[in-house]
Design an enzyme around this catalytic site. Structure first.
Site, short mmCIF file in Angstrom:
data_model
loop_
_atom_site.label_atom_id
_atom_site.label_comp_id
_atom_site.label_asym_id
_atom_site.label_seq_id
_atom_site.Cartn_x
_atom_site.Cartn_y
_atom_site.Cartn_z
N LYS A 1 44.46 147.28 82.93
CA LYS A 1 44.11 146.45 81.83
C LYS A 1 45.44 145.70 81.43
O LYS A 1 45.55 144.75 80.69
CB LYS A 1 43.49 146.87 80.57
CG LYS A 1 42.15 146.34 80.20
CD LYS A 1 41.82 147.08 79.03
CE LYS A 1 40.65 146.54 78.33
NZ LYS A 1 40.44 147.06 76.90
N HIS B 1 39.65 148.94 64.38
CA HIS B 1 39.87 150.08 64.95
C HIS B 1 40.01 151.36 63.67
O HIS B 1 39.51 152.16 63.74
CB HIS B 1 41.12 150.53 65.73
CG HIS B 1 40.96 149.70 67.20
ND1 HIS B 1 42.00 148.79 67.54
CD2 HIS B 1 40.09 149.48 68.16
CE1 HIS B 1 41.72 148.45 68.80
NE2 HIS B 1 40.38 148.87 69.20
N ARG C 1 30.75 145.77 67.73
CA ARG C 1 31.06 144.52 66.67
C ARG C 1 29.98 143.67 66.45
O ARG C 1 29.65 142.93 65.60
CB ARG C 1 32.56 143.95 67.33
CG ARG C 1 33.50 144.70 66.92
CD ARG C 1 34.72 143.83 67.77
NE ARG C 1 34.48 144.48 69.05
CZ ARG C 1 35.58 144.62 69.81
NH1 ARG C 1 36.70 144.12 69.77
NH2 ARG C 1 35.32 144.92 71.22
N SER D 1 41.51 143.49 69.93
CA SER D 1 43.08 143.60 70.27
C SER D 1 43.56 142.42 71.20
O SER D 1 44.30 141.88 71.04
CB SER D 1 43.25 144.76 71.00
OG SER D 1 43.22 145.91 70.34
#
Ligand SMILES: Nc1ncnc2c1ncn2[C@@H]1O[C@H](COP(=O)(O)OP(=O)(O)OP(=O)(O)O)[C@@H](O)[C@H]1O
Ligand SMILES: [Mg+2]
Length: 160
Positions: free
Chosen positions: A42, A18, A91, A129
């Site tokens: 989430k 990030h 990514r 994460s």
């Protein structure tokens, strides 16, 4: 014309990946708002306040970057704060499908907002994460992947 961008995400917690993206965005735009979604669906490990606080500390050296928490629609946040660009990260090919869908939906909801994609330096392409949380909870070492301030918080979790 001043270009103001937002970088939305859950940042549960903020990683070196990030951080790499925020630094790139800060070099491209006049102002970057790191917008941390409360995202109750989430079920984040860190509270919104903790996620905002960690991101603020990690990004404190960047004068044109500000961290804010939000709930509700990302495009509404962008409109309210006059942010014409949404920055997202890619990514790997696996990110593409979801990000492409999200960008198209965002365009349907708010034609005036553009989504731009940035890629991190190769060494950050495998960091997420969720993997960091999993490593931390299982007692693994995270210092290669997150800022020392974040690492300290992750260590507390394990002990807690
Ligand atoms: N290592 C990274 N390099 C580049 N972009 C990243 C990286 N990690 C996350 N991003 C991007 O940042 C945005 C916000 O991501 P998010 O907050 O969901 O982080 P995440 O690491 O994917 O977390 P989670 O695993 O919980 O989904 C997304 O566009 C995501 O693709
Ligand atoms: Mg994600």
């Amino acid at each position: 014309m001043k270009r103001h961008a937002m970088y939305p995400g859950t940042f549960d917690p903020i990683t070196n990946g990030h951080q790499d993206l925020v630094r790139r965005a800060a070099g491209l735009f006049d102002r970057v708002i790191v917008a941390i979604a409360s995202n109750p669906n989430k079920a984040p490990l860190f509270s919104l306040e903790q996620r905002v606080d960690l991101a603020r500390k990690v990004l404190a050296d960047l004068p044109n970057v500000e961290v804010m928490g939000y709930s509700g629609l990302t495009v509404e946040f962008a409109r309210k704060h006059d942010l014409s660009v949404v920055v997202r990260g890619l990514r790997a090919v696996s990110d593409f499908e979801f990000e492409f869908q999200l960008a198209n939906m965002s365009r349907h909801l708010a034609r005036e907002i553009e989504t731009v994609f940035l890629t991190p330096q190769e060494q950050f392409t495998f960091i997420s994460s969720s993997l960091i949380r999993e490593i931390a909870v299982l007692g693994g070492e995270t210092k290669e992947f997150v800022h020392p301030i974040v690492e300290a918080e992750l260590k507390k979790l394990k002990r807690g």
